[in-house]
Each structure stands twice: as C-alpha cells, then as structure tokens.
Design a protein around this motif. Structure first.
Motif, mmCIF file in Angstrom:
data_model
loop_
_atom_site.group_PDB
_atom_site.id
_atom_site.type_symbol
_atom_site.label_atom_id
_atom_site.label_comp_id
_atom_site.label_asym_id
_atom_site.label_seq_id
_atom_site.Cartn_x
_atom_site.Cartn_y
_atom_site.Cartn_z
ATOM 1 N N ARG A 247 -15.155 93.091 27.217
ATOM 2 C CA ARG A 247 -14.525 91.112 25.625
ATOM 3 C C ARG A 247 -15.176 91.406 24.623
ATOM 4 N NH1 ARG A 247 -15.136 86.020 29.508
ATOM 5 N NH2 ARG A 247 -13.641 85.948 30.268
ATOM 6 N N VAL A 248 -15.601 90.916 23.514
ATOM 7 C CA VAL A 248 -15.715 91.731 22.066
ATOM 8 C C VAL A 248 -16.372 90.044 21.091
ATOM 9 C CG1 VAL A 248 -14.840 93.626 21.741
ATOM 10 C CG2 VAL A 248 -13.897 91.761 20.712
ATOM 11 N N GLN A 249 -17.093 90.541 20.827
ATOM 12 C CA GLN A 249 -17.265 89.468 19.976
ATOM 13 C C GLN A 249 -16.794 88.981 18.467
ATOM 14 O OE1 GLN A 249 -21.375 90.789 18.586
ATOM 15 N NE2 GLN A 249 -22.640 89.709 20.033
ATOM 16 N N THR A 250 -16.682 87.832 17.615
ATOM 17 C CA THR A 250 -15.825 87.462 16.683
ATOM 18 C C THR A 250 -15.881 88.979 15.811
ATOM 19 O OG1 THR A 250 -15.813 85.558 17.608
ATOM 20 C CG2 THR A 250 -15.151 85.926 15.232
ATOM 21 N N SER A 251 -17.369 88.952 15.124
ATOM 22 C CA SER A 251 -17.561 90.061 13.742
ATOM 23 C C SER A 251 -16.472 91.347 14.529
ATOM 24 C CB SER A 251 -18.330 90.478 14.241
ATOM 25 O OG SER A 251 -19.676 90.782 15.046
ATOM 26 N N VAL A 252 -16.198 91.755 15.882
ATOM 27 C CA VAL A 252 -15.748 92.446 16.297
ATOM 28 C C VAL A 252 -14.172 92.657 16.114
ATOM 29 C CG1 VAL A 252 -15.816 94.382 18.152
ATOM 30 C CG2 VAL A 252 -17.767 93.823 17.903
ATOM 31 N N ARG B 276 -9.301 89.787 33.197
ATOM 32 C CA ARG B 276 -10.025 89.075 33.334
ATOM 33 C C ARG B 276 -10.745 90.833 32.360
ATOM 34 N NH1 ARG B 276 -13.114 86.244 37.953
ATOM 35 N NH2 ARG B 276 -13.950 84.675 37.259
ATOM 36 N N TYR B 277 -11.459 89.965 31.486
ATOM 37 C CA TYR B 277 -13.224 90.749 31.051
ATOM 38 C C TYR B 277 -12.761 91.698 30.321
ATOM 39 C CZ TYR B 277 -15.609 88.647 35.371
ATOM 40 O OH TYR B 277 -16.011 87.642 36.737
ATOM 41 N N ARG B 278 -11.562 91.411 29.579
ATOM 42 C CA ARG B 278 -10.832 92.163 28.656
ATOM 43 C C ARG B 278 -10.295 91.359 27.540
ATOM 44 N NH1 ARG B 278 -6.220 96.167 31.014
ATOM 45 N NH2 ARG B 278 -8.039 97.027 32.163
ATOM 46 N N GLY B 279 -10.766 92.048 26.408
ATOM 47 C CA GLY B 279 -10.677 90.979 25.512
ATOM 48 C C GLY B 279 -9.309 91.164 23.955
ATOM 49 N N LYS B 280 -8.928 90.932 23.428
ATOM 50 C CA LYS B 280 -7.149 90.453 23.205
ATOM 51 C C LYS B 280 -7.458 89.976 21.760
ATOM 52 C CE LYS B 280 -4.760 87.188 22.688
ATOM 53 N NZ LYS B 280 -3.940 86.188 23.202
ATOM 54 N N VAL B 281 -7.037 91.354 20.660
ATOM 55 C CA VAL B 281 -7.352 90.916 18.760
ATOM 56 C C VAL B 281 -5.799 91.251 17.972
ATOM 57 C CG1 VAL B 281 -8.237 91.847 16.509
ATOM 58 C CG2 VAL B 281 -8.924 91.781 18.563
#
Length: 205
Positions: free
Chosen positions: A136-141, A106-111
């Motif tokens: 979590r990060v934005q789509t642009s990141v 939870r609260y981490r981003g996945k790319v």
C-alpha cells in the motif's frame, strides 16, 4: 387424443423455415491493418444490412493463441461486408473483472486512471491503465505514479497510429514502457491497460 394444429400455426412454422433458408453465413475478419484480415469467427444473417453494426467478442487467447491472455476480451464491430466476408474495426478490449479482482490482494496498492488520447491518424481512444504496487502506498505516491503513467501514454500516442496502439496494447509493450518509467517512483507488481474503448474516428487536432 392429439391436438389439431391450426392453420395459422402451420403457416407461421412454414414462414419461419422459409426465413431461415434466406439467411447465410458470413466470415468475420479482423481489420486489414494491423491484422491482415485475419479470420476470427462466423455469424449468420439475412443480408449485409443485418450484419453491419454487429459487435463480435473473443478472448485474446482465441485471437493469438496466448494462453496467458485468456482473461482479455477483444471487441470488433462489423463495418462493411464484401461478399461473404464481414470486415471489422477494433473498438476496444477489457480484462475480465474476476481476474482484476484476484490481482488486488490484501496489503497491495491500486492506482487506476482514465486517459483520453488521440492517435496521429485521428482516432479518439479512452484508455484505463491499472497499476498494482507491491504494498500500500500514500496518496502522494499514487499521484506521482498516475502523472508519470499519463505522460508515458500521451507521449506514445503522440507518435503512434491507431494500428500501432492496438499492437502495443495487445503485445504488452505499452504496459512495459509504463512499468519501466514508474519503477523509480515505487516498485510495481503489475501494470495493465485494463480497458480500451474507441470513442470516435476522424478527429482533427
């Protein structure tokens, strides 16, 4: 009263025993390059034709003794038999799903991404990198991270043979290169090549 065994049943059992006697054990060996025909297992079969094409799986812990890699599954396909030795080609690896799921908390981003690349000696390989960010990060990141990851992977493969790619994936050096390149974009918790797959050999660029 004991049941009588039919003549057909006895003949079938005898045939099965005779068939088993004709089988023999083969030693499964990793590719000559870069693994120097390392012994990785055994299999049994009636003839070379029955062995060729078989896929053998094992954990990277079993392969190299690194306990931290027990969740990484390596895959080898038998391509040739020489005497009692079954010679193989490395056809890819993957991380176990449960392990990946535990990393994405939870609260981490996945790319994640899918990148098809061709080595200098003509091997077409599909790589699936996975980056876990601290938050979590934005789509642009995500797009910037994904673009930089592709750049690093393609730049590495453009100068590497398939043998070199195998080593770089399994010893973590390719993942380290990616992490060092994207840390200026956003702090990452981890970078892994979660899956690789050999698609084709003999590709001419």
């Amino acid at each position: 009263m004991a049941k009588k065994i039919s003549v057909k049943a006895r003949a079938a059992a005898r045939k099965q025993r005779d068939k088993w006697k004709t089988k023999r054990w083969y030693t499964i060996r990793a590719p000559r390059h870069p693994w120097d025909f390392k012994r990785i297992g055994e299999t049994i079969g009636e003839s070379d034709e029955h062995i060729i094409g078989r896929v053998y799986e094992m954990t990277q812990q079993e392969f190299g003794g690194d306990f931290s890699k027990m969740h990484v599954i390596l895959r080898f396909r038998v391509t040739e038999c020489v005497g009692q030795d079954a010679l193989t080609t490395f056809i890819g690896h993957h991380h176990q799903t449960d392990h990946i799921r535990r990393q994405i908390r939870r609260y981490r981003g996945k790319v994640d991404d899918v990148v098809d690349v061709v080595s200098t000696d003509g091997y077409l390989v599909r790589l699936k990198p996975l980056i876990i960010t601290q938050k979590r990060v934005q789509t642009s990141v995500k797009q910037a991270i994904r673009s930089k990851t592709r750049e690093v992977v393609r730049g590495f493969i453009a100068k590497s043979t398939y043998d070199g790619l195998q080593v770089a994936m399994l010893d973590g050096s390719l993942e380290s290169n990616i992490q060092n390149s994207i840390k200026s974009i956003y702090p990452c918790k981890s970078v892994v090549i979660r899956k690789s797959q050999l698609l084709q050999a003999g590709v001419v660029m």
